[in-house]
Design a protein around this motif. Structure first.
Motif, PDB file in Angstrom:
ATOM      1  N   ASP A   1      70.005  35.872   7.863  1.00 60.94           N
ATOM      2  CA  ASP A   1      69.493  34.620   7.310  1.00 60.94           C
ATOM      3  C   ASP A   1      70.147  33.384   7.901  1.00 60.94           C
ATOM      4  O   ASP A   1      69.770  32.269   7.579  1.00 60.94           O
ATOM      5  CB  ASP A   1      69.685  34.605   5.782  1.00 60.94           C
TER       6      ASP A   1
ATOM      7  N   LYS B   1      67.299  30.009  11.418  1.00 56.81           N
ATOM      8  CA  LYS B   1      66.235  29.344  10.678  1.00 56.81           C
ATOM      9  C   LYS B   1      65.001  30.233  10.693  1.00 56.81           C
ATOM     10  O   LYS B   1      64.490  30.580  11.745  1.00 56.81           O
ATOM     11  CB  LYS B   1      65.924  27.992  11.320  1.00 56.81           C
ATOM     12  N   ASP B   2      64.521  30.611   9.506  1.00 56.30           N
ATOM     13  CA  ASP B   2      63.455  31.595   9.432  1.00 56.30           C
ATOM     14  C   ASP B   2      62.113  31.058   8.967  1.00 56.30           C
ATOM     15  O   ASP B   2      61.173  31.806   8.834  1.00 56.30           O
ATOM     16  CB  ASP B   2      63.879  32.767   8.534  1.00 56.30           C
ATOM     17  N   PHE B   3      62.035  29.775   8.670  1.00 49.69           N
ATOM     18  CA  PHE B   3      60.731  29.178   8.398  1.00 49.69           C
ATOM     19  C   PHE B   3      60.839  27.664   8.561  1.00 49.69           C
ATOM     20  O   PHE B   3      61.921  27.083   8.492  1.00 49.69           O
ATOM     21  CB  PHE B   3      60.202  29.565   7.017  1.00 49.69           C
TER      22      PHE B   3
ATOM     23  N   ILE C   1      62.133  27.673  16.107  1.00 50.12           N
ATOM     24  CA  ILE C   1      62.200  28.875  15.289  1.00 50.12           C
ATOM     25  C   ILE C   1      61.458  29.961  16.073  1.00 50.12           C
ATOM     26  O   ILE C   1      60.494  29.678  16.779  1.00 50.12           O
ATOM     27  CB  ILE C   1      61.579  28.713  13.887  1.00 50.12           C
TER      28      ILE C   1
ATOM     29  N   ALA D   1      58.936  33.787  12.956  1.00 51.78           N
ATOM     30  CA  ALA D   1      59.228  32.934  11.807  1.00 51.78           C
ATOM     31  C   ALA D   1      58.002  32.126  11.373  1.00 51.78           C
ATOM     32  O   ALA D   1      57.959  31.620  10.250  1.00 51.78           O
ATOM     33  CB  ALA D   1      60.390  31.999  12.125  1.00 51.78           C
TER      34      ALA D   1
ATOM     35  N   HIS E   1      56.745  34.108   8.699  1.00 52.86           N
ATOM     36  CA  HIS E   1      57.548  33.869   7.499  1.00 52.86           C
ATOM     37  C   HIS E   1      57.175  32.537   6.851  1.00 52.86           C
ATOM     38  O   HIS E   1      57.181  32.410   5.626  1.00 52.86           O
ATOM     39  CB  HIS E   1      59.039  33.866   7.850  1.00 52.86           C
ATOM     40  N   THR E   2      56.879  31.544   7.687  1.00 55.89           N
ATOM     41  CA  THR E   2      56.496  30.227   7.172  1.00 55.89           C
ATOM     42  C   THR E   2      55.208  30.334   6.367  1.00 55.89           C
ATOM     43  O   THR E   2      55.086  29.790   5.262  1.00 55.89           O
ATOM     44  CB  THR E   2      56.297  29.222   8.326  1.00 55.89           C
TER      45      THR E   2
END
Length: 325
Positions: free
Chosen positions: A113, A116-118, A260, A264, A267-268
């Motif tokens: 985590d 940056k995942d979103f 990102i 991601a 994920h967003t």
């Protein structure tokens, strides 16, 4: 028998039993992260202590793509998991005495985590605005990939595998039928067009109005390509994920959007779907997950904004309750 011999047996038998992409991925993990450290060790010496020592050594191992970062806790578990799979295979084949392995996760791993995942709301809106603007053909491939992924949750390989015949403008849907991957091999690898990740990955997803509008404009720019051509290339041959990643990275940099990774964007899509009240079962279908537990395990995190909203709602409820008492 050495660990290398057990690994050779394992990969020789599994070659015809796995999807080519899965086989290539496991073989790559073995060669890149395991072989040098464990190949010469006798299976009789492979106990919890030996495996824990190997696990500990992964803490400082560098990422392949991000040399300034160490591998994540998740990646390390995948690596150790493959070692254990090979060892249990050796036991089943009678090449090693039955035993279990008790391991503890070493301290010091980079948490997944940390990256940056979103996209935050500001960057999300900026990305959409950049994708909608098709006045220039520069970064066209990246724009189409990005808006498809961030508004539908499709994986990068699934976007690469989309054909125009899969896009239904009348029903506002997209059929996910195939995926494109580069299969690694000793000769450098090859492009494989195959079925999606799982049976549930074959799915129908909704086409948002803004995405539909962009695709229609894009199709005209491409001179209305044939139905059996790929969306990203408008040709009978697809674009491979590696090319898309490179173009996407340059596209973000040119538009001053914080980088990102391509996944991601998926994920967003999921994060904003959850924050806007979409139920888990529907999201699970849209993402192509085998079951809702995968969705729940992956997306249990909440954005700061969501958390603040939740606390605010609870405060109001508690305040009303208190006044009524």
């Amino acid at each position: 028998m050495k660990f290398k011999d057990a690994a050779d047996m394992y990969f020789d038998i599994k070659k015809g039993l796995m999807k080519p992409s899965s086989y290539a991925n496991f073989l790559h993990i073995y060669k890149k992260h395991i072989a040098e450290a464990l190949d010469d060790i006798d299976l009789s010496d492979m106990d919890s202590r030996q495996l824990q020592k190997f696990y500990n050594s992964l803490v400082n191992k560098k990422c392949e793509l991000k040399k300034d970062m160490t591998i994540s806790k998740h990646s390390a578990k995948d690596i150790v998991g493959l070692v254990k799979t090979i060892l249990y295979f050796a036991m089943d084949e009678g090449q090693m005495e039955e035993r279990s392995f008790r391991l503890k996760t070493p301290y010091g791993f980079r948490d997944t985590d940390e990256r940056k995942d979103f996209l935050d709301e500001k960057s999300y809106k900026k990305l959409i605005n950049c994708c909608v603007d098709l006045s220039s053909k520069r970064y066209l491939l990246a724009k189409i990939f990005a808006i498809l992924s961030v508004t539908t949750g499709l994986r990068i390989g699934e976007v690469c595998g989309l054909k125009w015949e899969d896009v239904n403008f009348k029903k506002n849907t997209i059929e996910v039928k195939r995926t494109v991957q580069r299969i690694q091999s000793e000769n450098g690898g090859y492009i494989n067009i195959g079925e999606p990740k799982t049976q549930t990955s074959k799915r129908t997803v909704a086409l948002l109005s803004i995405t539909k509008e962009v695709l229609k404009k894009y199709k005209k720019i491409c001179d209305n390509p044939e139905a059996d051509t790929f969306v990203l290339t408008a040709k009978p041959t697809p674009s491979e994920p590696r090319t898309v990643r490179q173009t996407y990275q340059r596209f973000l940099k040119a538009n001053k959007i914080d980088y990102i990774r391509p996944h991601a964007l998926r994920h967003t899509f999921t994060t904003y779907s959850i924050s806007n009240g979409c139920d888990v079962k529907t999201i699970s279908h849209l993402l192509g997950h085998a079951n809702t537990s995968i969705t729940l395990d992956t997306y249990t995190h909440m954005t700061n904004k969501q958390m603040s909203k939740t606390v605010s709602k609870l405060n109001k409820i508690c305040s009303i309750t208190k006044n009524e008492v």
